[in-house]
Design a protein around this motif. Structure first.
Motif, short mmCIF file in Angstrom:
data_model
loop_
_atom_site.label_atom_id
_atom_site.label_comp_id
_atom_site.label_asym_id
_atom_site.label_seq_id
_atom_site.Cartn_x
_atom_site.Cartn_y
_atom_site.Cartn_z
N LEU A 222 0.85 -1.18 0.00
CA LEU A 222 0.00 0.00 0.00
C LEU A 222 0.89 1.24 0.00
N ASP A 223 0.31 2.40 -0.32
CA ASP A 223 1.12 3.62 -0.35
C ASP A 223 1.86 3.84 0.96
N GLY A 224 1.16 3.62 2.07
CA GLY A 224 1.81 3.77 3.37
C GLY A 224 2.92 2.76 3.57
N GLY A 225 2.74 1.56 3.04
CA GLY A 225 3.80 0.55 3.12
C GLY A 225 5.03 0.97 2.35
N HIS A 226 4.85 1.56 1.16
CA HIS A 226 5.99 2.07 0.39
C HIS A 226 6.75 3.13 1.20
N VAL A 227 6.00 4.06 1.80
CA VAL A 227 6.62 5.15 2.54
C VAL A 227 7.41 4.61 3.74
N ILE A 228 6.78 3.72 4.50
CA ILE A 228 7.43 3.17 5.69
C ILE A 228 8.66 2.35 5.31
N TYR A 229 8.57 1.56 4.23
CA TYR A 229 9.72 0.76 3.80
C TYR A 229 10.87 1.67 3.39
N ALA A 230 10.58 2.73 2.63
CA ALA A 230 11.64 3.64 2.19
C ALA A 230 12.27 4.38 3.36
N VAL A 304 18.29 -1.10 -5.01
CA VAL A 304 19.20 -0.03 -4.59
C VAL A 304 18.64 0.63 -3.35
N ARG A 305 19.37 0.47 -2.25
CA ARG A 305 18.96 1.08 -0.99
C ARG A 305 19.65 2.43 -0.85
N GLN A 306 18.87 3.51 -0.71
CA GLN A 306 19.43 4.86 -0.63
C GLN A 306 18.91 5.58 0.61
N ARG A 307 19.73 6.44 1.16
CA ARG A 307 19.27 7.29 2.25
C ARG A 307 18.37 8.38 1.67
N LEU A 308 17.23 8.59 2.31
CA LEU A 308 16.31 9.62 1.83
C LEU A 308 16.86 11.01 2.13
N SER A 309 16.62 11.94 1.21
CA SER A 309 17.03 13.33 1.42
C SER A 309 16.20 13.95 2.55
N MET A 310 16.63 15.11 3.02
CA MET A 310 15.90 15.80 4.07
C MET A 310 14.48 16.11 3.63
N GLY A 311 14.31 16.56 2.38
CA GLY A 311 12.97 16.87 1.88
C GLY A 311 12.07 15.65 1.87
N ARG A 312 12.63 14.52 1.44
CA ARG A 312 11.82 13.29 1.42
C ARG A 312 11.49 12.83 2.84
N THR A 313 12.43 12.98 3.75
CA THR A 313 12.17 12.60 5.14
C THR A 313 11.05 13.43 5.73
N ILE A 314 11.07 14.73 5.47
CA ILE A 314 9.99 15.60 5.94
C ILE A 314 8.66 15.18 5.32
N ALA A 315 8.68 14.89 4.00
CA ALA A 315 7.46 14.45 3.33
C ALA A 315 6.96 13.13 3.91
N GLY A 316 7.89 12.25 4.30
CA GLY A 316 7.50 10.98 4.90
C GLY A 316 6.80 11.17 6.23
N TRP A 317 7.35 12.03 7.07
CA TRP A 317 6.69 12.30 8.35
C TRP A 317 5.36 13.02 8.15
N LEU A 318 5.27 13.81 7.08
CA LEU A 318 3.99 14.44 6.75
C LEU A 318 2.96 13.37 6.38
N CYS A 319 3.37 12.36 5.62
CA CYS A 319 2.46 11.26 5.29
C CYS A 319 1.98 10.55 6.56
N ILE A 320 2.89 10.34 7.49
CA ILE A 320 2.51 9.70 8.76
C ILE A 320 1.51 10.57 9.50
N ALA A 321 1.76 11.90 9.52
CA ALA A 321 0.83 12.82 10.17
C ALA A 321 -0.53 12.81 9.50
#
Length: 335
Positions: A222-230, A304-321
């Motif tokens: 699910l979309d949330g699963g993609h976000v949490i996995y990344a 390919v496992r990559q560290r998320l950028s700061m912008g993506r990390t913020i967007a990820g926490w926004l998705c959680i919110a």
């Protein structure tokens, strides 16, 4: 979104020959959601003249256009992000549902795009997974705000005959976002949740939030699963998905046990406090079964496992919110 393996083409855009099918499904879904919206507005499908048909369909348009607007923005959020990363993807498949008697009918089962090749990196996975909910939520929020702003004066918001049902009165639950907006617009007279369907923009805003929360469930693909996995990797995703599965089982178990007892042991009264039952929805047990048996809680590995950028990390926490804001512990109840 669903993934299947195809060779990567030079151009990721869908072939022109597929367009008629997507357009046909959209038009059919427009009709079924308009029909559903007219019925939610209290109209009956008894048509003898063309003018009566037009009036019937006109009554359902605010609902259908709002709901399809949300679904379209959500799915094209995924689609255009896939195009940006040159992933081969389909246009949205809209899923119509004709009205059934005595059935909670919203005219559609939603929409879905298919990504036709493996997603190679966590950054691309995150972008494509988060784009839909983030884009769709802007429409959901807009619908709710507009719905609150357009509420009539208090004298016109009075309880009337509830939606006919042989099983009781349908009640829609409140999510945190709805509660916050209700408090913000406290000067407005807010309709009871048994009559939310009489206000198409509030109703479709509520439905859009419900769909957003379902898409953001932190499980499987699910979309949330993609976000949490990344964000948290395979181990983190597995712990969060299993923890969430346990949580919704606990959330749904009290009312599910009461429902089962009522069917098989009607003389038995379970000692479950009413305050617990008011926050328990048996449908979560069904969802837990679907997630475990059909969708799956695991997420396939990316190459390919990559560290998320700061912008993506913020967007990820926004998705959680956004998940916290739109999740409804008890979406539906029957009084």
């Amino acid at each position: 979104m669903k993934n299947s393996v195809f060779p990567k083409p030079d151009s990721p855009w869908p072939k022109l020959r597929s367009y008629p099918l997507h357009l046909f499904l959209f038009l059919v879904t427009l009709f079924t959601t308009t029909w559903a919206g007219a019925e939610w507005a209290g109209k009956t499908m008894v048509i003898t003249t063309g003018s009566e048909l037009m009036l019937f369909l006109k009554a359902g348009l605010p609902y259908s256009l709002s709901l399809l607007g949300f679904l379209t923005v959500h799915e094209f959020g995924h689609f255009f992000t896939a195009m940006r990363h040159r992933l081969r993807a389909t246009l949205p498949y809209y899923i119509p549902i004709p009205p059934f008697p005595n059935f909670l009918n919203i005219g559609t089962m939603g929409a879905v795009i298919r990504i036709k090749e493996p997603i190679s990196s966590t950054r691309i996975l995150f972008d494509t997974g988060s784009a839909g909910p983030l884009a769709g939520f802007t429409v959901a929020l807009g619908l709710l705000v507009y719905g609150f702003l357009m509420l009539p004066p208090a004298p016109y918001i009075t309880p009337v005959a509830t939606l006919p049902s042989p099983h009781g009165t349908l009640v829609f639950g409140k999510n945190l976002l709805f509660v916050l907006l209700e408090s913000f617009f406290s000067s407005k007279a807010v309709p009871p949740m048994t009559e939310l369907y009489r206000y198409p923009f509030l109703f479709t805003g509520w439905l859009a939030c419900f769909v957003t929360a379902l898409n953001l469930l932190p499980v499987g693909q699910l979309d949330g699963g993609h976000v949490i996995y990344a964000m948290f990797g395979d181990a983190g995703h597995r712990k969060i998905a299993n923890g969430f599965l346990i949580a919704i089982i606990i959330l749904g178990l009290p009312s599910f046990a009461v429902e089962l007892a009522g069917i098989f042991l009607p003389s038995l009264t379970l000692p479950i406090p009413e305050s617990v039952l008011r926050h328990s929805w048996p449908g979560w047990i069904v969802w837990a079964f679907i997630l475990k048996q059909f969708i799956g809680t695991r997420h396939p590995a990316v190459s390919v496992r990559q560290r998320l950028s700061m912008g993506r990390t913020i967007a990820g926490w926004l998705c959680i919110a956004l998940f916290v804001l739109t999740f409804t512990p008890m979406p539906f109840d029957i009084l």
